[in-house]
Design a protein around this motif. Sequence first.
Motif, PDB file in Angstrom:
ATOM      1  N   SER A 111      87.878 123.719 -62.654  1.00  0.00           N
ATOM      2  CA  SER A 111      87.942 122.867 -63.849  1.00  0.00           C
ATOM      3  C   SER A 111      86.637 122.094 -64.020  1.00  0.00           C
ATOM      4  O   SER A 111      86.564 120.907 -63.725  1.00  0.00           O
ATOM      5  N   PRO A 112      85.564 122.756 -64.488  1.00  0.00           N
ATOM      6  CA  PRO A 112      84.310 122.036 -64.731  1.00  0.00           C
ATOM      7  C   PRO A 112      84.403 121.150 -65.967  1.00  0.00           C
ATOM      8  O   PRO A 112      85.116 121.466 -66.928  1.00  0.00           O
ATOM      9  N   THR A 113      83.688 120.054 -65.960  1.00  0.00           N
ATOM     10  CA  THR A 113      83.627 119.161 -67.111  1.00  0.00           C
ATOM     11  C   THR A 113      82.596 119.678 -68.104  1.00  0.00           C
ATOM     12  O   THR A 113      81.460 119.983 -67.737  1.00  0.00           O
ATOM     13  N   VAL A 114      82.994 119.772 -69.364  1.00  0.00           N
ATOM     14  CA  VAL A 114      82.104 120.220 -70.435  1.00  0.00           C
ATOM     15  C   VAL A 114      82.191 119.221 -71.577  1.00  0.00           C
ATOM     16  O   VAL A 114      82.954 118.244 -71.519  1.00  0.00           O
ATOM     17  N   MET A 115      81.409 119.474 -72.635  1.00  0.00           N
ATOM     18  CA  MET A 115      81.458 118.619 -73.818  1.00  0.00           C
ATOM     19  C   MET A 115      82.058 119.406 -74.983  1.00  0.00           C
ATOM     20  O   MET A 115      81.494 120.412 -75.430  1.00  0.00           O
ATOM     21  N   TYR A 116      83.224 118.979 -75.458  1.00  0.00           N
ATOM     22  CA  TYR A 116      83.811 119.531 -76.671  1.00  0.00           C
ATOM     23  C   TYR A 116      83.144 118.857 -77.876  1.00  0.00           C
ATOM     24  O   TYR A 116      82.806 117.669 -77.834  1.00  0.00           O
ATOM     25  N   PHE A 117      82.968 119.615 -78.967  1.00  0.00           N
ATOM     26  CA  PHE A 117      82.425 118.986 -80.177  1.00  0.00           C
ATOM     27  C   PHE A 117      83.056 119.599 -81.418  1.00  0.00           C
ATOM     28  O   PHE A 117      83.406 120.786 -81.442  1.00  0.00           O
ATOM     29  N   PHE A 176      86.421 123.515 -83.410  1.00  0.00           N
ATOM     30  CA  PHE A 176      85.715 122.928 -82.272  1.00  0.00           C
ATOM     31  C   PHE A 176      85.041 124.017 -81.454  1.00  0.00           C
ATOM     32  O   PHE A 176      85.351 125.205 -81.552  1.00  0.00           O
ATOM     33  N   ASP A 177      84.099 123.590 -80.643  1.00  0.00           N
ATOM     34  CA  ASP A 177      83.403 124.468 -79.720  1.00  0.00           C
ATOM     35  C   ASP A 177      83.091 123.651 -78.467  1.00  0.00           C
ATOM     36  O   ASP A 177      83.415 122.452 -78.404  1.00  0.00           O
ATOM     37  N   VAL A 178      82.464 124.276 -77.483  1.00  0.00           N
ATOM     38  CA  VAL A 178      82.107 123.573 -76.252  1.00  0.00           C
ATOM     39  C   VAL A 178      80.656 123.870 -75.894  1.00  0.00           C
ATOM     40  O   VAL A 178      80.101 124.911 -76.259  1.00  0.00           O
ATOM     41  N   MET A 179      80.066 122.918 -75.180  1.00  0.00           N
ATOM     42  CA  MET A 179      78.734 123.089 -74.620  1.00  0.00           C
ATOM     43  C   MET A 179      78.719 122.493 -73.219  1.00  0.00           C
ATOM     44  O   MET A 179      79.575 121.655 -72.882  1.00  0.00           O
ATOM     45  N   PRO A 180      77.754 122.901 -72.389  1.00  0.00           N
ATOM     46  CA  PRO A 180      77.616 122.239 -71.093  1.00  0.00           C
ATOM     47  C   PRO A 180      77.304 120.757 -71.277  1.00  0.00           C
ATOM     48  O   PRO A 180      76.882 120.325 -72.357  1.00  0.00           O
ATOM     49  N   MET A 181      77.502 119.976 -70.236  1.00  0.00           N
ATOM     50  CA  MET A 181      77.173 118.546 -70.304  1.00  0.00           C
ATOM     51  C   MET A 181      75.679 118.376 -70.554  1.00  0.00           C
ATOM     52  O   MET A 181      74.860 119.180 -70.114  1.00  0.00           O
ATOM     53  N   PRO A 182      75.300 117.323 -71.294  1.00  0.00           N
ATOM     54  CA  PRO A 182      73.868 117.121 -71.601  1.00  0.00           C
ATOM     55  C   PRO A 182      73.056 116.834 -70.342  1.00  0.00           C
ATOM     56  O   PRO A 182      73.555 116.264 -69.380  1.00  0.00           O
ATOM     57  N   ARG A 183      71.789 117.244 -70.384  1.00  0.00           N
ATOM     58  CA  ARG A 183      70.874 117.052 -69.263  1.00  0.00           C
ATOM     59  C   ARG A 183      70.084 115.758 -69.432  1.00  0.00           C
ATOM     60  O   ARG A 183      69.447 115.544 -70.472  1.00  0.00           O
ATOM     61  N   ILE A 184      70.134 114.930 -68.411  1.00  0.00           N
ATOM     62  CA  ILE A 184      69.187 113.815 -68.327  1.00  0.00           C
ATOM     63  C   ILE A 184      67.986 114.248 -67.494  1.00  0.00           C
ATOM     64  O   ILE A 184      66.855 113.864 -67.759  1.00  0.00           O
ATOM     65  N   GLY A 185      68.239 115.064 -66.499  1.00  0.00           N
ATOM     66  CA  GLY A 185      67.187 115.668 -65.691  1.00  0.00           C
ATOM     67  C   GLY A 185      67.515 117.133 -65.491  1.00  0.00           C
ATOM     68  O   GLY A 185      67.205 117.972 -66.325  1.00  0.00           O
ATOM     69  N   ARG A 186      68.193 117.441 -64.407  1.00  0.00           N
ATOM     70  CA  ARG A 186      68.596 118.820 -64.149  1.00  0.00           C
ATOM     71  C   ARG A 186      69.951 119.110 -64.794  1.00  0.00           C
ATOM     72  O   ARG A 186      70.674 118.189 -65.199  1.00  0.00           O
ATOM     73  N   THR A 187      70.293 120.391 -64.888  1.00  0.00           N
ATOM     74  CA  THR A 187      71.604 120.790 -65.396  1.00  0.00           C
ATOM     75  C   THR A 187      72.646 120.514 -64.323  1.00  0.00           C
ATOM     76  O   THR A 187      72.534 120.987 -63.196  1.00  0.00           O
ATOM     77  N   ALA A 188      73.657 119.740 -64.658  1.00  0.00           N
ATOM     78  CA  ALA A 188      74.676 119.377 -63.662  1.00  0.00           C
ATOM     79  C   ALA A 188      75.953 118.948 -64.366  1.00  0.00           C
ATOM     80  O   ALA A 188      75.935 118.469 -65.501  1.00  0.00           O
ATOM     81  N   THR A 189      77.061 119.125 -63.687  1.00  0.00           N
ATOM     82  CA  THR A 189      78.346 118.598 -64.127  1.00  0.00           C
ATOM     83  C   THR A 189      79.209 118.405 -62.897  1.00  0.00           C
ATOM     84  O   THR A 189      78.768 118.649 -61.771  1.00  0.00           O
ATOM     85  N   TYR A 249      74.444 112.859 -61.505  1.00  0.00           N
ATOM     86  CA  TYR A 249      73.929 114.042 -60.817  1.00  0.00           C
ATOM     87  C   TYR A 249      72.817 114.704 -61.626  1.00  0.00           C
ATOM     88  O   TYR A 249      71.832 115.189 -61.069  1.00  0.00           O
ATOM     89  N   SER A 250      72.948 114.715 -62.945  1.00  0.00           N
ATOM     90  CA  SER A 250      71.909 115.290 -63.788  1.00  0.00           C
ATOM     91  C   SER A 250      70.617 114.488 -63.686  1.00  0.00           C
ATOM     92  O   SER A 250      69.524 115.056 -63.726  1.00  0.00           O
ATOM     93  N   GLY A 251      70.737 113.192 -63.520  1.00  0.00           N
ATOM     94  CA  GLY A 251      69.562 112.337 -63.429  1.00  0.00           C
ATOM     95  C   GLY A 251      68.898 112.340 -62.069  1.00  0.00           C
ATOM     96  O   GLY A 251      67.931 111.598 -61.855  1.00  0.00           O
ATOM     97  N   GLY A 252      69.410 113.140 -61.136  1.00  0.00           N
ATOM     98  CA  GLY A 252      68.792 113.236 -59.824  1.00  0.00           C
ATOM     99  C   GLY A 252      69.437 112.390 -58.766  1.00  0.00           C
ATOM    100  O   GLY A 252      68.994 112.368 -57.607  1.00  0.00           O
ATOM    101  N   GLY A 253      70.501 111.663 -59.117  1.00  0.00           N
ATOM    102  CA  GLY A 253      71.205 110.839 -58.144  1.00  0.00           C
ATOM    103  C   GLY A 253      72.522 111.478 -57.742  1.00  0.00           C
ATOM    104  O   GLY A 253      72.729 112.688 -57.877  1.00  0.00           O
ATOM    105  N   ASN A 304      81.784 128.999 -67.810  1.00  0.00           N
ATOM    106  CA  ASN A 304      81.221 129.726 -66.674  1.00  0.00           C
ATOM    107  C   ASN A 304      79.848 129.184 -66.303  1.00  0.00           C
ATOM    108  O   ASN A 304      79.516 129.054 -65.120  1.00  0.00           O
ATOM    109  N   ALA A 305      79.031 128.874 -67.318  1.00  0.00           N
ATOM    110  CA  ALA A 305      77.719 128.298 -67.046  1.00  0.00           C
ATOM    111  C   ALA A 305      77.860 126.952 -66.337  1.00  0.00           C
ATOM    112  O   ALA A 305      77.052 126.608 -65.460  1.00  0.00           O
ATOM    113  N   SER A 306      78.882 126.210 -66.693  1.00  0.00           N
ATOM    114  CA  SER A 306      79.093 124.902 -66.080  1.00  0.00           C
ATOM    115  C   SER A 306      79.580 125.021 -64.637  1.00  0.00           C
ATOM    116  O   SER A 306      79.273 124.166 -63.800  1.00  0.00           O
TER     117      SER A 306
END
Length: 478
Positions: free
Chosen positions: A167-173, A315-328, A234-238, A395-397
């Motif tokens: 169950s990865p977290t994604v962004m619905y829009f 609606f659709d979905v996208m991976p969580m936004p990146r502050i640094g690296r791709t992470a969720t 996690y995306s921001g490196g922490g 799957n990408a997430s």
Amino acid sequence: MLRRSGISLSALTCLAALGLASCTTESEMAGRGATPTESTATTLAPTDPPAERARLTYGVFGNEPELRAYQTVVDDYNAGATTVEVTLESWPTSAAMMRAITRGEADPDIYQVTRDQLTDVVDEGRNVPLFSLLEDRNLSYGDNYPLDTIEALSRGNDLQCMPYGISPTVMYFNTDLIDFDTMRLRGLPTPEDEMSGWDFEEFAAAAEFGTHKRAKSRGLTIEPTLAAIAPYLYSGGGSLFDDDMEPTSLDLSSDENRETLETLLTLARNPLVTLTDTQLRKATPLEWFERGRLAMLQGERSLTPGLRKVPDLDFDVMPMPRIGRTATTGDVTGICIAPGDSVQRSADFLVHLISAKGFEPVAEAGYTVPANTAVARSVEFLQPNRQPEHAGAFNASVDAMELLPLEAEDPELLSAVGGLVEQLFTMTLPPDIEVATELIDATSRAVLDPTYEPEPSELPADSSEPTEPSESSDSSTP
């Protein structure tokens, strides 16, 4: 996933026995000078009645549509089985199922388990390790399962339970409120495409674009919880904790996390873009999204079937936004085999459960991402003719997913820091974030580290409650 050359010993034995019977019976008859018909009439014993099939119970949890999918899986297996019959036992939640098991009210031979339940299951001897059972069945899982999911359900150098759902977290829009083509025409920053993901600038631009005064809509809302902010950290490196293996404290005051929080909270606290407290008292973020009045919603795959049923909601979905690296962030569920006389039969059924054919009804129900990546990339799961259009984002997430330490859901920790985390979303930035995050970390350490004895100098000098910003002058409610 199953090696095509592998045939079970029982199957070979059965085939050999059948071949021997068909060859020797007629030769023995000929030796006696009798025709097969005469021998059949005078010498063969009556046919024994079919043996009663062994019983196997499968314990599951979920809502009604999920349970119907599990029942279909069981029915399909029973239709092809000759020596065993599986019966489904179900509960509304994993906690309810585990209570029934620990109290002796239920004793399933094979059952689903959540990651946070695994330690107790293993310590109490309620499962058998799987490596040798899978090896005996020529089942190779190394290439089709993310390593993190295998490690999450392993103890003592053996796989204790088989990964089943992720169950990865994604962004619905809302695709009516956020139109990337129109944003590009206006010169706004947009992602290259939905599958490539987006950076935080593109995410913030979408939040502002999705806020429409005429439609009385807001761009987004980020819940003031550790789970909601974790993907951004996690995306921001922490990371959420000082040590994800053996956490002794939250780590919100680290330089990386503080910088990430300043970026995130600047958007999350903008009353012109986010749902206000007044609106949140009237309905949940999910309800606003279902009404078409919230452009983006952070969530997991389990939201999809319900959103599909909402009239006129695109609606659709996208991976969580990146502050640094791709992470969720996300979690994993598994399937355990109980010790006892049915271990081998349960292992055979497990092979069916995790196969492409066995998982098909569950994938079609749409509530979970299959842990088997081959199944997750199948048409049955992606369902290209249904929303969301870019289901591959799940799957990408998974590829970018961090499994949070179990301490992230510790009720004592959440109770201790919950109010302080909420204050992050209402305080003045900066410099109050430095004081606030240090206080959160110190409070969490008192819960997580039993040896911790804070010195007066370690406590923040000013822990007064921050003031809440005034809500937007645009008081219209979505």
